[in-house]
Design an enzyme around this catalytic site. Structure first.
Site, PDB file in Angstrom:
ATOM      1  N   PRO A 291       0.789  -1.342   0.061  1.00 29.06           N
ATOM      2  CA  PRO A 291       0.232  -0.066  -0.124  1.00 29.06           C
ATOM      3  C   PRO A 291       0.780   1.268   0.115  1.00 29.06           C
ATOM      4  CG  PRO A 291       0.110  -0.800   2.231  1.00 29.06           C
ATOM      5  CD  PRO A 291       0.905  -1.822   1.340  1.00 29.06           C
ATOM      6  N   CYS A 361       1.752  29.656 -14.398  1.00 30.33           N
ATOM      7  CA  CYS A 361       1.389  30.325 -15.854  1.00 30.33           C
ATOM      8  C   CYS A 361       0.670  28.932 -16.626  1.00 30.33           C
ATOM      9  CB  CYS A 361       2.460  31.017 -16.623  1.00 30.33           C
ATOM     10  SG  CYS A 361       2.766  32.558 -15.639  1.00 30.33           S
TER      11      CYS A 361
END
Ligand code: PLP
Length: 443
Positions: A291, A361
């Site tokens: 996991p 951006c």
């Protein structure tokens, strides 16, 4: 708003994690800040260990370190008795620097380089999970040069497809990972590994995907791998001592996500093993799982300061925070969804639906589309929850944004486990070639 682990709202209406008021955490460490609820991580580790102990089978729980690989996390995993998966030189180095016991490290990856193989062999790690024939031959050759024998699992694709986003499912036949059981490739790999002088074949590994909410996929994988184990035993006389069933256990990011308890996933796997592996060999195989997300995911919270707000009347209100895809690229990569809390006014009624934008951006640099919040203002604190897995691990310096610090919080104490990058760090590896240096004017 859904709060995980030790998170609560205190008397001032502030979010508190691990007994630490996030307003204080901002004052002390700045934002953006990754906050890890240490008690919740430990609780998840213990849930895995206890569920396996209850099964009576031999087992290892290996934390898939790629989800969040820093030295303190390796220490925590060691303290909780877990093993560790690494997939690169950098992850292996992190684990070794943290003093993680090499014999409990497993090396994954579909393109381990000769350097990585040499390094891992020298460190005497516990096991390689061999992905393909190139690696099988390379590993055998390098082990021979170093005069070593090495434990291997073979990664197989059982042809089971997890119900999940297609970019993160890996159990199906058309995958860059592993040896396919269905077309005979896996059988051939067992033959080769069995015959390879330096390799000690422990068994097989299968990983069927990620963020899985039901047990069927794991049960099918167990059945398919058991069938394969039976064929291999009958035709080659090879017995798998270890069967690794991978990771992929789901967590709750947003309302509507319905993960099972850790114990339910584990029980489905161990019951399946008892049922389908009975009679193949004298003993049932040792079961490993890996996991990642479910160990650290819901324990993470990212704290941001709200900056500009842009309202397009009748269309949308954009609320920008001082981070974004650089600290959490998952919404941009996978359209992953997150929940959030207005952390300094967490008791206030929600009054508007807004979208949370990052500062990069890129129009795609959005963290959350359409979330209900109280009316927000410049300087408020926003906590995005469930960011413990694949956030810091995937962070970048895009737009030359420095990576945030990571703190572990527990019982009112906050400890930095990764320092905030500085602007000096950002240019640290830059070099201006001598021929481009500015001339110093001679006096
Ligand atoms: C990514 C990965 C894991 C961990 O997956 P989670 O969804 O984070 O649990 C385990 N094993 C392998 C081989 C993986 O690639």
């Amino acid at each position: 708003m859904y709060l995980h682990g030790t998170s609560t709202i205190n008397a001032q209406g502030h979010l508190e994690v691990g007994g630490c008021d996030v307003v204080d955490l901002k004052a002390q460490f700045g934002t953006p800040l990754y906050i890890v609820d240490e008690a919740l991580v430990r609780q998840r580790c213990r849930e895995y260990m206890e569920a396996f102990r209850a099964s009576g089978l031999k087992f290892q729980v290996a934390y898939a370190s790629k989800a969040f690989c820093v030295m303190a996390m390796c220490r925590l995993a060691e303290e909780e008795g877990l093993s560790l998966d690494v997939v690169s030189e950098g992850e292996l180095y992190t684990a070794l620097q943290a003093g993680f016991p090499a014999e409990r490290i497993h090396f994954h990856g579909n393109n381990k380089t000769p350097d990585e193989i040499e390094m891992a062999l020298k460190a005497e790690i516990g096991c390689f999970v061999v992905d393909n024939f190139t690696e099988l031959q390379l590993l055998n050759a390098i082990a021979k040069e170093q005069n070593r024998h090495v434990n291997v699992l073979l990664r197989v694709t059982p042809g089971v497809e997890a119900h999940t986003h297609e970019y993160i499912s890996t159990g199906q036949t058309d995958s860059k990972f592993g040896f396919d059981i269905g077309n005979g490739t896996a059988f051939e790999a067992v033959q080769q590994a069995h015959e390879a002088e330096q390799l000690h074949l422990l068994g097989v590994h299968s990983h069927i995907g990620s963020q899985i909410f039901e047990t069927e996929g794991f049960q099918m994988a167990v059945e398919r791998v058991a069938q394969f184990a039976r064929e291999v035993k009958q035709q080659l006389g090879v017995v798998f001592q270890v069967v690794n069933l991978g990771g992929g256990f789901g967590i709750r990011y947003v309302e509507g996500d319905t993960p099972l308890q850790v114990s339910e996933y584990v029980k489905a796997i161990t019951d399946g093993v008892k049922q389908h592996f009975a009679g193949i060999a004298e003993q049932l195989p040792e079961i490993w799982v890996e996991p990642g997300r479910s160990v650290v995911g819901d324990a993470g919270t990212t704290l941001y300061t709200i900056g500009s707000v842009k309202e397009i009347p009748g269309v949308r209100k954009y609320v920008a925070v001082d981070g974004g895809m650089t600290d959490n690229p998952r919404p941009a990569l996978y359209e992953s969804r997150y929940d959030s809390v207005l952390a300094n006014r967490a008791n206030e009624e929600t009054s508007e639906v807004v979208s949370i934008a990052g500062k990069c951006c890129e129009s795609g640099d959005m963290l959350i589309w359409d979330v209900s919040l109280p009316r927000v203002a410049f300087g408020d604190l926003l906590a995005v929850t469930c960011t413990g897995a694949y956030n810091y691990a995937m962070a970048s310096n895009y737009n030359r944004i420095a990576r945030p610090a990571v703190v572990f919080v527990k019982d009112g104490q906050a400890d930095v486990v990764v320092r905030r990058e500085t602007r000096e760090d950002v240019v640290n590896n830059d070099v201006i070639p001598a021929r481009m240096q500015k001339q110093t004017v001679q006096a």
